[in-house]
Design a protein around this motif. Structure first.
Motif, PDB file in Angstrom:
ATOM      1  N   THR A   6      71.230 102.312 -44.629  1.00  0.00           N
ATOM      2  CA  THR A   6      71.625 101.201 -43.757  1.00  0.00           C
ATOM      3  C   THR A   6      70.868 101.254 -42.442  1.00  0.00           C
ATOM      4  OG1 THR A   6      73.851 101.154 -44.730  1.00  0.00           O
ATOM      5  CG2 THR A   6      73.572 100.112 -42.571  1.00  0.00           C
ATOM      6  N   THR A   7      70.813 102.437 -41.842  1.00  0.00           N
ATOM      7  CA  THR A   7      70.108 102.604 -40.575  1.00  0.00           C
ATOM      8  C   THR A   7      68.637 102.248 -40.727  1.00  0.00           C
ATOM      9  OG1 THR A   7      71.643 104.332 -39.881  1.00  0.00           O
ATOM     10  CG2 THR A   7      69.520 104.237 -38.749  1.00  0.00           C
ATOM     11  N   GLU A   8      68.024 102.700 -41.813  1.00  0.00           N
ATOM     12  CA  GLU A   8      66.614 102.402 -42.042  1.00  0.00           C
ATOM     13  C   GLU A   8      66.392 100.911 -42.266  1.00  0.00           C
ATOM     14  OE1 GLU A   8      65.642 104.908 -45.309  1.00  0.00           O
ATOM     15  OE2 GLU A   8      65.355 106.709 -44.061  1.00  0.00           O
ATOM     16  N   ALA A  13      64.296  95.854 -39.846  1.00  0.00           N
ATOM     17  CA  ALA A  13      64.502  94.471 -39.409  1.00  0.00           C
ATOM     18  C   ALA A  13      64.376  94.315 -37.899  1.00  0.00           C
ATOM     19  CB  ALA A  13      65.874  93.982 -39.866  1.00  0.00           C
ATOM     20  N   ARG A  14      64.098  95.409 -37.214  1.00  0.00           N
ATOM     21  CA  ARG A  14      63.918  95.425 -35.757  1.00  0.00           C
ATOM     22  C   ARG A  14      65.170  94.897 -35.044  1.00  0.00           C
ATOM     23  NH1 ARG A  14      58.411  92.643 -34.257  1.00  0.00           N
ATOM     24  NH2 ARG A  14      58.991  93.504 -32.214  1.00  0.00           N
ATOM     25  N   LEU A  15      66.313  95.407 -35.467  1.00  0.00           N
ATOM     26  CA  LEU A  15      67.581  95.072 -34.840  1.00  0.00           C
ATOM     27  C   LEU A  15      67.973  96.179 -33.864  1.00  0.00           C
ATOM     28  CD1 LEU A  15      69.487  93.905 -38.050  1.00  0.00           C
ATOM     29  CD2 LEU A  15      68.477  92.454 -36.284  1.00  0.00           C
ATOM     30  N   GLY A  16      68.777  95.814 -32.870  1.00  0.00           N
ATOM     31  CA  GLY A  16      69.342  96.818 -31.987  1.00  0.00           C
ATOM     32  C   GLY A  16      68.586  97.067 -30.699  1.00  0.00           C
ATOM     33  N   GLU A  17      67.689  96.171 -30.311  1.00  0.00           N
ATOM     34  CA  GLU A  17      66.995  96.342 -29.035  1.00  0.00           C
ATOM     35  C   GLU A  17      67.966  96.127 -27.867  1.00  0.00           C
ATOM     36  OE1 GLU A  17      63.815  97.309 -28.696  1.00  0.00           O
ATOM     37  OE2 GLU A  17      63.789  97.493 -30.879  1.00  0.00           O
ATOM     38  N   ARG A 183      84.309 101.262 -36.885  1.00  0.00           N
ATOM     39  CA  ARG A 183      82.962 101.836 -36.876  1.00  0.00           C
ATOM     40  C   ARG A 183      81.924 100.847 -37.395  1.00  0.00           C
ATOM     41  NH1 ARG A 183      82.648 107.422 -39.819  1.00  0.00           N
ATOM     42  NH2 ARG A 183      80.532 107.201 -39.015  1.00  0.00           N
ATOM     43  N   ALA A 184      82.265 100.129 -38.469  1.00  0.00           N
ATOM     44  CA  ALA A 184      81.311  99.178 -39.045  1.00  0.00           C
ATOM     45  C   ALA A 184      80.968  98.074 -38.053  1.00  0.00           C
ATOM     46  CB  ALA A 184      81.880  98.584 -40.326  1.00  0.00           C
ATOM     47  N   ASN A 185      81.962  97.600 -37.340  1.00  0.00           N
ATOM     48  CA  ASN A 185      81.707  96.509 -36.410  1.00  0.00           C
ATOM     49  C   ASN A 185      81.018  96.966 -35.143  1.00  0.00           C
ATOM     50  OD1 ASN A 185      82.884  93.661 -37.230  1.00  0.00           O
ATOM     51  ND2 ASN A 185      84.157  95.253 -38.169  1.00  0.00           N
ATOM     52  N   LEU A 186      81.289  98.179 -34.692  1.00  0.00           N
ATOM     53  CA  LEU A 186      80.510  98.712 -33.571  1.00  0.00           C
ATOM     54  C   LEU A 186      79.031  98.809 -33.957  1.00  0.00           C
ATOM     55  CD1 LEU A 186      82.554 101.583 -31.850  1.00  0.00           C
ATOM     56  CD2 LEU A 186      81.986  99.317 -30.944  1.00  0.00           C
ATOM     57  N   PHE A 187      78.769  99.262 -35.168  1.00  0.00           N
ATOM     58  CA  PHE A 187      77.390  99.360 -35.647  1.00  0.00           C
ATOM     59  C   PHE A 187      76.715  97.990 -35.619  1.00  0.00           C
ATOM     60  CE2 PHE A 187      74.130  99.302 -38.904  1.00  0.00           C
ATOM     61  CZ  PHE A 187      73.475 100.511 -38.746  1.00  0.00           C
ATOM     62  N   ASP A 188      77.420  96.978 -36.099  1.00  0.00           N
ATOM     63  CA  ASP A 188      76.826  95.649 -36.189  1.00  0.00           C
ATOM     64  C   ASP A 188      76.725  94.976 -34.822  1.00  0.00           C
ATOM     65  OD1 ASP A 188      75.729  94.215 -38.401  1.00  0.00           O
ATOM     66  OD2 ASP A 188      77.174  92.622 -37.991  1.00  0.00           O
ATOM     67  N   ILE A 189      77.707  95.206 -33.950  1.00  0.00           N
ATOM     68  CA  ILE A 189      77.621  94.673 -32.585  1.00  0.00           C
ATOM     69  C   ILE A 189      76.397  95.241 -31.880  1.00  0.00           C
ATOM     70  CG2 ILE A 189      78.710  94.736 -30.306  1.00  0.00           C
ATOM     71  CD1 ILE A 189      81.422  94.535 -31.776  1.00  0.00           C
ATOM     72  N   ALA A 191      73.706  96.317 -33.265  1.00  0.00           N
ATOM     73  CA  ALA A 191      72.487  95.827 -33.896  1.00  0.00           C
ATOM     74  C   ALA A 191      72.131  94.406 -33.470  1.00  0.00           C
ATOM     75  CB  ALA A 191      72.639  95.879 -35.417  1.00  0.00           C
ATOM     76  N   LYS A 192      73.152  93.564 -33.219  1.00  0.00           N
ATOM     77  CA  LYS A 192      72.881  92.127 -33.108  1.00  0.00           C
ATOM     78  C   LYS A 192      73.342  91.455 -31.820  1.00  0.00           C
ATOM     79  CE  LYS A 192      73.512  91.799 -38.114  1.00  0.00           C
ATOM     80  NZ  LYS A 192      74.429  91.314 -39.180  1.00  0.00           N
ATOM     81  N   TYR A 193      74.338  92.010 -31.131  1.00  0.00           N
ATOM     82  CA  TYR A 193      74.980  91.206 -30.096  1.00  0.00           C
ATOM     83  C   TYR A 193      75.094  91.849 -28.726  1.00  0.00           C
ATOM     84  CZ  TYR A 193      76.302  88.931 -34.446  1.00  0.00           C
ATOM     85  OH  TYR A 193      76.257  88.339 -35.666  1.00  0.00           O
TER      86      TYR A 193
END
Length: 217
Positions: A6-8, A13-17, A183-189, A191-193
């Motif tokens: 998942t991390t890779e 996708a160059r997410l999480g800047e 945890r899943a939503n912290l990861f996605d937040i 990455a994207k928001y």
């Protein structure tokens, strides 16, 4: 898919800047009402640690004159103002305007000059004047705390990005009913928001700012 895969995948996708932070932050506390922080409520869980951590952020914000804004969810006793949400999540009907579950957790130390926004949807922006409140105070950055990570915090983080607010989410200051969606939503937040950071990082950011005059709203 494993955590490593998942991390890779997200990295490819160059997410999480990260995005640059401003110098006029506000602390936005989403739905740390008694209905969510008291396990006696069907919707609630013991969020003592998260509330305590959020209080540290609030106190640091007050030291530099940054505004603090709270939201809470509340519906009329007949539930007609809840729309489809009360059909999907009937326990939300426990949050009746004027009753204890809608009141902010007193451990947050709300002051008379703090804005409290009553909402009837997930995002702090949906059907409210939150955008006007932030704009009128010249806010350029938001520190987002509250509950739940997978629900109203995430929905608000999405809208903060879309309204153009760089946002920090101190991971110790948000909570959920279960660890997996948290945890899943912290990861996605992250990455994207918004930028998910430690409590110490959020405090250091606030402490780096010059104190500004308390303006009120």
């Amino acid at each position: 898919m494993t955590d490593r895969q998942t991390t890779e995948s997200y990295a490819k996708a160059r997410l999480g800047e990260s995005v640059p932070l401003g110098v006029r932050p506000a602390v936005l506390v989403i739905d740390f009402s008694c209905g969510f922080t008291d396990p006696e409520c069907p919707l609630g869980a013991d969020m003592s640690r998260e509330v305590e951590a959020t209080r540290h952020v609030i106190d640091a914000a007050r030291e530099v004159g940054a505004p603090v804004v709270f939201t809470t969810i509340g519906f009329e006793a007949n539930g007609r103002d809840g729309g489809l949400w009360l059909r999907k999540a009937p326990a939300l009907a426990e949050l009746r305007v004027g009753e204890r579950w809608v009141e902010l957790d007193p451990r947050l130390g709300r002051r008379e000059g703090d804005v409290v926004i009553l909402k009837k949807g997930a995002s702090g922006f949906f059907g409210t004047n939150l955008a006007s409140v932030l704009i009128s105070s010249g806010v350029d950055t938001v520190i987002l705390c509250g509950a739940t990570t997978s629900g109203c915090v995430r929905a608000t983080a999405v809208d903060l990005l879309q309204y153009g607010y760089p946002t920090l989410v101190p991971r110790e200051c948000v909570g959920d009913r279960a660890e997996a969606p948290h945890r899943a939503n912290l990861f996605d937040i992250q990455a994207k928001y918004a930028d998910v950071v430690g409590l110490d990082d959020a405090l250091a950011y606030l402490q780096s700012l010059p104190r500004r005059p308390a303006e009120g709203f």
